[in-house]
Design a protein around this motif. Structure first.
Motif, PDB file in Angstrom:
ATOM      1  N   ALA A  15       0.736  -1.509  -0.564  1.00  0.00           N
ATOM      2  CA  ALA A  15      -0.434   0.124   0.110  1.00  0.00           C
ATOM      3  C   ALA A  15       1.041   1.442  -0.003  1.00  0.00           C
ATOM      4  O   ALA A  15       0.497   2.517  -0.936  1.00  0.00           O
ATOM      5  N   ALA A  16       1.964   1.063   0.509  1.00  0.00           N
ATOM      6  CA  ALA A  16       2.742   2.531   1.089  1.00  0.00           C
ATOM      7  C   ALA A  16       3.359   2.671  -0.240  1.00  0.00           C
ATOM      8  O   ALA A  16       2.970   4.022  -0.867  1.00  0.00           O
ATOM      9  N   GLU A  17       3.392   1.799  -0.819  1.00  0.00           N
ATOM     10  CA  GLU A  17       4.108   2.209  -2.465  1.00  0.00           C
ATOM     11  C   GLU A  17       3.038   2.396  -3.162  1.00  0.00           C
ATOM     12  O   GLU A  17       3.315   3.436  -4.429  1.00  0.00           O
ATOM     13  N   LEU A  18       1.986   2.177  -3.551  1.00  0.00           N
ATOM     14  CA  LEU A  18       0.497   1.296  -4.420  1.00  0.00           C
ATOM     15  C   LEU A  18       0.037   3.527  -4.433  1.00  0.00           C
ATOM     16  O   LEU A  18       0.041   4.022  -5.539  1.00  0.00           O
ATOM     17  N   LEU A  19       0.246   3.406  -3.297  1.00  0.00           N
ATOM     18  CA  LEU A  19      -0.378   5.057  -2.966  1.00  0.00           C
ATOM     19  C   LEU A  19       0.737   6.513  -2.726  1.00  0.00           C
ATOM     20  O   LEU A  19       0.314   7.224  -2.455  1.00  0.00           O
ATOM     21  N   ASN A  20       1.247   5.951  -3.479  1.00  0.00           N
ATOM     22  CA  ASN A  20       3.170   6.895  -2.925  1.00  0.00           C
ATOM     23  C   ASN A  20       2.568   7.875  -4.423  1.00  0.00           C
ATOM     24  O   ASN A  20       3.634   8.287  -5.548  1.00  0.00           O
ATOM     25  N   SER A  21       2.172   8.888  -4.618  1.00  0.00           N
ATOM     26  CA  SER A  21       1.516   9.871  -5.904  1.00  0.00           C
ATOM     27  C   SER A  21       0.853  10.675  -4.849  1.00  0.00           C
ATOM     28  O   SER A  21      -0.424  11.008  -4.195  1.00  0.00           O
ATOM     29  N   ARG A  22       1.321  12.132  -5.424  1.00  0.00           N
ATOM     30  CA  ARG A  22       1.166  13.493  -5.224  1.00  0.00           C
ATOM     31  C   ARG A  22      -0.831  13.828  -5.566  1.00  0.00           C
ATOM     32  O   ARG A  22      -1.770  14.097  -5.091  1.00  0.00           O
ATOM     33  N   ASN A  23      -1.058  12.825  -6.615  1.00  0.00           N
ATOM     34  CA  ASN A  23      -2.427  12.750  -7.191  1.00  0.00           C
ATOM     35  C   ASN A  23      -3.398  12.353  -5.738  1.00  0.00           C
ATOM     36  O   ASN A  23      -4.522  12.252  -5.574  1.00  0.00           O
ATOM     37  N   ILE A  24      -3.075  11.042  -5.861  1.00  0.00           N
ATOM     38  CA  ILE A  24      -3.392   9.545  -5.067  1.00  0.00           C
ATOM     39  C   ILE A  24      -3.909  10.732  -3.619  1.00  0.00           C
ATOM     40  O   ILE A  24      -5.146  10.573  -2.538  1.00  0.00           O
ATOM     41  N   HIS A  25      -2.363  11.249  -3.154  1.00  0.00           N
ATOM     42  CA  HIS A  25      -2.948  11.710  -1.559  1.00  0.00           C
ATOM     43  C   HIS A  25      -3.630  12.941  -2.061  1.00  0.00           C
ATOM     44  O   HIS A  25      -4.653  13.415  -0.974  1.00  0.00           O
ATOM     45  N   ALA A  26      -3.847  13.508  -3.278  1.00  0.00           N
ATOM     46  CA  ALA A  26      -5.024  14.836  -3.002  1.00  0.00           C
ATOM     47  C   ALA A  26      -6.781  14.356  -3.044  1.00  0.00           C
ATOM     48  O   ALA A  26      -7.227  15.603  -2.100  1.00  0.00           O
TER      49      ALA A  26
END
Length: 75
Positions: A41-52
């Motif tokens: 999950a840490a790698e999959l969700l490591n995106s500025r767009n996903i965090h936003a």
């Protein structure tokens, strides 16, 4: 569970956690997913767009606004 299905499940689960109103940041959601047994999950969700996207849903939930339907997190 195939990798593609598992990845899709992680994205959906992250969105559901954000809508739940308990978690207030992408970091909290990632920590919850890690605790649930999704080490990727840490790698999959490591995106500025996903965090936003996750932050937007968390903020809406904190303000009592209805969640948006899951349409997939933007990578």
């Amino acid at each position: 569970m195939t990798k593609e299905i598992r990845t899709s499940h992680i994205y959906q689960r992250a969105h559901a956690l954000a809508e739940g109103g308990v978690h207030h940041s992408p970091a909290e959601i990632i920590a919850a997913l890690l605790a649930e047994g999704y080490p990727e999950a840490a790698e999959l969700l490591n995106s500025r767009n996903i965090h936003a996207d996750l932050l937007r849903v968390c903020d809406a939930a904190a303000n009592g606004q209805p969640g948006t339907p899951y349409r997939g997190l933007r990578h």
